[in-house]
Design an enzyme around this catalytic site. Structure first.
Site, PDB file in Angstrom:
ATOM      1  N   SER A 146      -9.707  -0.128  -3.476  1.00 30.66           N
ATOM      2  CA  SER A 146      -8.828  -1.238  -3.125  1.00 30.66           C
ATOM      3  C   SER A 146      -7.373  -0.798  -3.278  1.00 30.66           C
ATOM      4  CB  SER A 146      -9.146  -2.447  -4.015  1.00 30.66           C
ATOM      5  OG  SER A 146      -8.530  -3.611  -3.513  1.00 30.66           O
ATOM      6  N   ASN A 147      -6.446  -1.735  -3.349  1.00 34.20           N
ATOM      7  CA  ASN A 147      -5.031  -1.389  -3.496  1.00 34.20           C
ATOM      8  C   ASN A 147      -4.333  -2.455  -4.339  1.00 34.20           C
ATOM      9  OD1 ASN A 147      -3.903  -3.518  -1.672  1.00 34.20           O
ATOM     10  ND2 ASN A 147      -5.242  -2.466  -0.224  1.00 34.20           N
ATOM     11  N   ARG A 148      -3.035  -2.288  -4.549  1.00 33.43           N
ATOM     12  CA  ARG A 148      -2.312  -3.116  -5.514  1.00 33.43           C
ATOM     13  C   ARG A 148      -1.771  -4.424  -4.951  1.00 33.43           C
ATOM     14  NH1 ARG A 148       2.071   0.795  -7.245  1.00 33.43           N
ATOM     15  NH2 ARG A 148       2.929  -1.100  -8.172  1.00 33.43           N
ATOM     16  N   SER A 149      -2.152  -4.788  -3.757  1.00 30.18           N
ATOM     17  CA  SER A 149      -1.657  -6.047  -3.195  1.00 30.18           C
ATOM     18  C   SER A 149      -2.101  -7.231  -4.057  1.00 30.18           C
ATOM     19  CB  SER A 149      -2.194  -6.225  -1.770  1.00 30.18           C
ATOM     20  OG  SER A 149      -1.936  -7.537  -1.331  1.00 30.18           O
ATOM     21  N   ALA A 170      -3.035  -6.403   2.940  1.00 31.66           N
ATOM     22  CA  ALA A 170      -3.026  -4.952   2.774  1.00 31.66           C
ATOM     23  C   ALA A 170      -4.461  -4.473   2.982  1.00 31.66           C
ATOM     24  CB  ALA A 170      -2.524  -4.580   1.384  1.00 31.66           C
TER      25      ALA A 170
END
Ligand code: C5P
Length: 210
Positions: free
Chosen positions: A21-24, A88
């Site tokens: 995943s990502n930091r959004s 994102a």
């Protein structure tokens, strides 16, 4: 107007307990939904997994993966007059999701990733969307060049770019500062402010374009 907004990250499973995943945080997309609702618009919010409350009055569709977000957008975009792609979305997913938890055997582990569908890039070409199309771009370098390329390639009316190499704004922060690139070549900066204020400014500009 009827808005469709995508927000938050996507989660791409690796095995039953792990994901990419990502930091959004989803804060920008949720602030946009709130601003649009506050100005009397209807909002369908297609959201990846986030830890913030759903805006009062929005129809929220919760998804996990990019493919699920793609499917939800495909189903709902026909009803929208304005589509804002703030999510994102993971560019890649794991090619073969393991059915069981992956064991730590070797010293290295290689995952093969395959490309996810570009949801914003499909809005015009695949879904036949003819309304106002707004994209976001998180860049760490050559902001204007990458943003205008994206604007044209994806058929956007407006592209909202932020510099994610700055730690004081954007990802997981309450404040943002964005550069707006319009289809007609205009360029504008919305100076550093709370994501809610930036969202109000964006919705106002969308109304002017509509
Ligand atoms: O090409 P890039 O990912 O930088 O483009 C960012 C824009 O495209 C954002 O508006 C994002 O929400 C959207 N996007 C998408 N589906 C993807 C990748 C990005 O809708 N798979």
């Amino acid at each position: 107007m009827r808005f469709l907004i995508t927000a938050g990250p996507t989660r791409e499973p690796i095995d039953p307990v792990r994901y990419l995943s990502n930091r959004s945080s989803g804060k920008m997309g949720y602030a946009l939904a709130e601003a649009a609702l506050g100005r009397g618009h209807e909002v369908v919010l297609i959201s990846g997994p986030v830890n913030i409350p759903a805006p009062d009055g929005a129809t929220v569709v919760r998804v996990e993966t990019a493919q699920e977000m793609y499917d939800a957008v495909a189903e709902r975009i026909g009803e929208a007059e304005v589509a804002i792609f703030c999510a994102a979305v993971a560019d890649y997913r794991v090619a073969e999701v393991a059915g069981e938890k992956i064991k730590k055997t070797g010293e290295t582990l290689t995952l093969t990733l395959i490309k996810n569908p570009d949801i914003l890039g499909s809005a015009r070409s695949v879904f036949g969307f003819t309304g106002l199309l707004i994209g976001f771009a998180a860049e760490t370098e050559k902001l204007a060049e990458h943003a205008t390329g994206k604007l044209l390639r994806k058929g956007c009316d407006l592209l909202v770019a932020n510099d994610v190499s700055r730690s004081d704004i954007a990802f997981d922060r309450d404040e943002n500062e964005v550069e707006l690139f319009y289809r007609d070549g205009r360029h504008e900066t919305l100076a550093r402010a709370s994501k809610r204020e930036i969202a109000e400014g964006l919705v106002e500009r969308v109304e002017e374009l509509g």
